[in-house]
Design a protein around this motif. Structure first.
Motif, short mmCIF file in Angstrom:
data_model
loop_
_atom_site.label_atom_id
_atom_site.label_comp_id
_atom_site.label_asym_id
_atom_site.label_seq_id
_atom_site.Cartn_x
_atom_site.Cartn_y
_atom_site.Cartn_z
N MET A 1 0.85 -1.18 0.00
CA MET A 1 0.00 0.00 0.00
C MET A 1 0.90 1.24 0.00
O MET A 1 1.80 1.35 0.82
CB MET A 1 -0.89 -0.03 1.25
CG MET A 1 -1.78 1.18 1.37
SD MET A 1 -2.89 1.18 2.82
CE MET A 1 -3.83 -0.31 2.55
N ASN A 2 0.60 2.16 -0.93
CA ASN A 2 1.38 3.39 -0.96
C ASN A 2 0.75 4.45 -0.06
O ASN A 2 -0.34 4.24 0.49
CB ASN A 2 1.57 3.88 -2.40
CG ASN A 2 0.28 4.31 -3.06
OD1 ASN A 2 -0.62 4.88 -2.43
ND2 ASN A 2 0.16 4.04 -4.35
N ALA A 16 -5.61 0.11 9.92
CA ALA A 16 -5.13 -0.19 11.27
C ALA A 16 -3.92 0.68 11.58
O ALA A 16 -3.06 0.90 10.71
CB ALA A 16 -4.75 -1.67 11.38
N SER A 17 -3.84 1.15 12.80
CA SER A 17 -2.72 2.01 13.19
C SER A 17 -1.38 1.30 13.01
O SER A 17 -0.37 1.94 12.69
CB SER A 17 -2.89 2.47 14.64
OG SER A 17 -2.90 1.36 15.53
N GLU A 18 -1.38 -0.01 13.16
CA GLU A 18 -0.14 -0.78 13.03
C GLU A 18 0.45 -0.70 11.63
O GLU A 18 1.64 -0.92 11.43
CB GLU A 18 -0.37 -2.25 13.39
CG GLU A 18 -0.77 -2.49 14.82
CD GLU A 18 -2.26 -2.29 15.09
OE1 GLU A 18 -3.06 -2.16 14.13
OE2 GLU A 18 -2.62 -2.22 16.28
N MET A 19 -0.38 -0.38 10.63
CA MET A 19 0.09 -0.33 9.25
C MET A 19 0.80 0.98 8.91
O MET A 19 1.61 1.03 7.98
CB MET A 19 -1.07 -0.53 8.28
CG MET A 19 -1.64 -1.93 8.28
SD MET A 19 -2.92 -2.14 7.03
CE MET A 19 -1.96 -1.99 5.53
N LEU A 20 0.50 2.05 9.62
CA LEU A 20 1.01 3.37 9.25
C LEU A 20 2.54 3.46 9.28
O LEU A 20 3.12 4.01 8.33
CB LEU A 20 0.35 4.45 10.10
CG LEU A 20 -1.16 4.60 9.88
CD1 LEU A 20 -1.73 5.66 10.81
CD2 LEU A 20 -1.49 4.89 8.43
N PRO A 21 3.23 2.92 10.29
CA PRO A 21 4.69 2.95 10.22
C PRO A 21 5.25 2.16 9.04
O PRO A 21 6.25 2.56 8.43
CB PRO A 21 5.13 2.35 11.56
CG PRO A 21 3.98 2.64 12.48
CD PRO A 21 2.77 2.50 11.62
N ASP A 22 4.60 1.07 8.68
CA ASP A 22 5.04 0.28 7.52
C ASP A 22 4.85 1.06 6.23
O ASP A 22 5.70 1.01 5.33
CB ASP A 22 4.27 -1.04 7.45
CG ASP A 22 4.54 -1.93 8.66
OD1 ASP A 22 5.61 -1.79 9.29
OD2 ASP A 22 3.66 -2.76 8.99
N VAL A 23 3.75 1.78 6.12
CA VAL A 23 3.50 2.63 4.95
C VAL A 23 4.58 3.71 4.88
O VAL A 23 5.10 4.00 3.79
CB VAL A 23 2.09 3.25 5.00
CG1 VAL A 23 1.93 4.34 3.96
CG2 VAL A 23 1.03 2.17 4.82
N ALA A 24 4.91 4.30 6.02
CA ALA A 24 5.95 5.33 6.04
C ALA A 24 7.29 4.75 5.60
O ALA A 24 8.01 5.37 4.81
CB ALA A 24 6.06 5.93 7.44
N ASP A 30 10.57 4.10 -1.33
CA ASP A 30 10.14 4.51 -2.66
C ASP A 30 10.72 5.87 -3.06
O ASP A 30 10.46 6.35 -4.17
CB ASP A 30 8.62 4.57 -2.75
CG ASP A 30 7.98 3.19 -2.70
OD1 ASP A 30 8.68 2.19 -2.92
OD2 ASP A 30 6.76 3.13 -2.42
N GLY A 31 11.47 6.50 -2.15
CA GLY A 31 12.14 7.75 -2.49
C GLY A 31 11.49 9.02 -1.98
O GLY A 31 11.99 10.12 -2.24
N LEU A 37 8.05 11.34 8.00
CA LEU A 37 8.07 9.97 7.51
C LEU A 37 9.11 9.15 8.26
O LEU A 37 8.87 8.01 8.62
CB LEU A 37 8.39 9.92 6.01
CG LEU A 37 7.24 10.01 5.03
CD1 LEU A 37 7.77 9.99 3.60
CD2 LEU A 37 6.23 8.91 5.22
N ILE A 38 10.27 9.75 8.48
CA ILE A 38 11.33 9.07 9.21
C ILE A 38 10.88 8.77 10.64
O ILE A 38 11.06 7.65 11.13
CB ILE A 38 12.64 9.89 9.21
CG1 ILE A 38 13.16 10.01 7.77
CG2 ILE A 38 13.69 9.28 10.12
CD1 ILE A 38 14.27 11.04 7.59
N LEU A 39 10.27 9.75 11.28
CA LEU A 39 9.79 9.55 12.65
C LEU A 39 8.71 8.47 12.70
O LEU A 39 8.73 7.60 13.58
CB LEU A 39 9.24 10.86 13.22
CG LEU A 39 10.26 11.97 13.48
CD1 LEU A 39 9.56 13.26 13.87
CD2 LEU A 39 11.24 11.54 14.55
N LEU A 40 7.78 8.53 11.75
CA LEU A 40 6.69 7.55 11.74
C LEU A 40 7.22 6.14 11.44
O LEU A 40 6.80 5.18 12.07
CB LEU A 40 5.63 7.95 10.71
CG LEU A 40 4.42 7.03 10.58
CD1 LEU A 40 3.71 6.83 11.92
CD2 LEU A 40 3.46 7.59 9.55
N ALA A 41 8.14 6.04 10.50
CA ALA A 41 8.69 4.72 10.14
C ALA A 41 9.41 4.07 11.30
O ALA A 41 9.45 2.84 11.41
CB ALA A 41 9.63 4.87 8.94
#
Length: 154
Positions: A1-2, A16-24, A30-31, A37-41
């Motif tokens: 998911m992008n 799900a909230s658990e997915m948001l760091p993975d998306v980040a 992806d560049g 984004l760094i903080l969320l990841a």
């Protein structure tokens, strides 16, 4: 998911909230570049009260925070369309998932049509049973849903 798709599902409160760091993390890979984004990841506390505000900040930094409900609906429908066209879900399931993000008056017509074809596919029986040509009706619905899914993904 992008991140655009995640933004759409976040808008509809369907992620799900658990997915948001993975998306980040995927967005970084992806560049895309953003301090948030760094903080969320790297966030380990994956509850919505922690990652939600960070995700919203990411969207703002990336210029994705001003999208309309219609744009979010289309983005979510494209995600579902790709899953449907890959064979992971059937036409009716795809149509009902689209209906979940397009159940409002100003929804794009293509999304309304996908949903209505799923409803017709599901309810082609009458109160007296199935009509002799109910399978033809169902097949036409699947054909139209497939055409519209391809159009969405084009």
């Amino acid at each position: 998911m992008n991140i655009e798709q995640a933004s759409a599902f976040y808008y509809f409160d369907c992620i799900a909230s658990e997915m948001l760091p993975d998306v980040a993390m995927q967005s970084l890979l992806d560049g895309l570049e953003s301090e948030s984004l760094i903080l969320l990841a790297s966030e380990t506390d994956r509850v919505m009260s922690t990652v939600g505000p960070l995700f919203e900040l990411c969207l703002k930094e990336l210029g994705l925070n001003g999208r309309t409900k219609e744009q979010h609906s289309i983005e979510a429908a494209k995600y579902y369309a790709a899953i449907f066209l890959s064979g992971e879900i059937d036409a009716e399931t795809f149509g009902f998932k689209v209906g979940g993000v397009a159940n409002y008056e100003s929804a794009p017509e293509i999304l309304k049509e996908i949903y209505m074809n799923a409803v017709w596919h599901d309810e082609c029986a009458t109160e007296y049973g199935y009509s002799p040509d109910f399978m033809a009706t169902r097949n036409e619905c699947v054909k139209r849903i497939t055409e519209l899914a391809k159009l969405l993904c084009a």
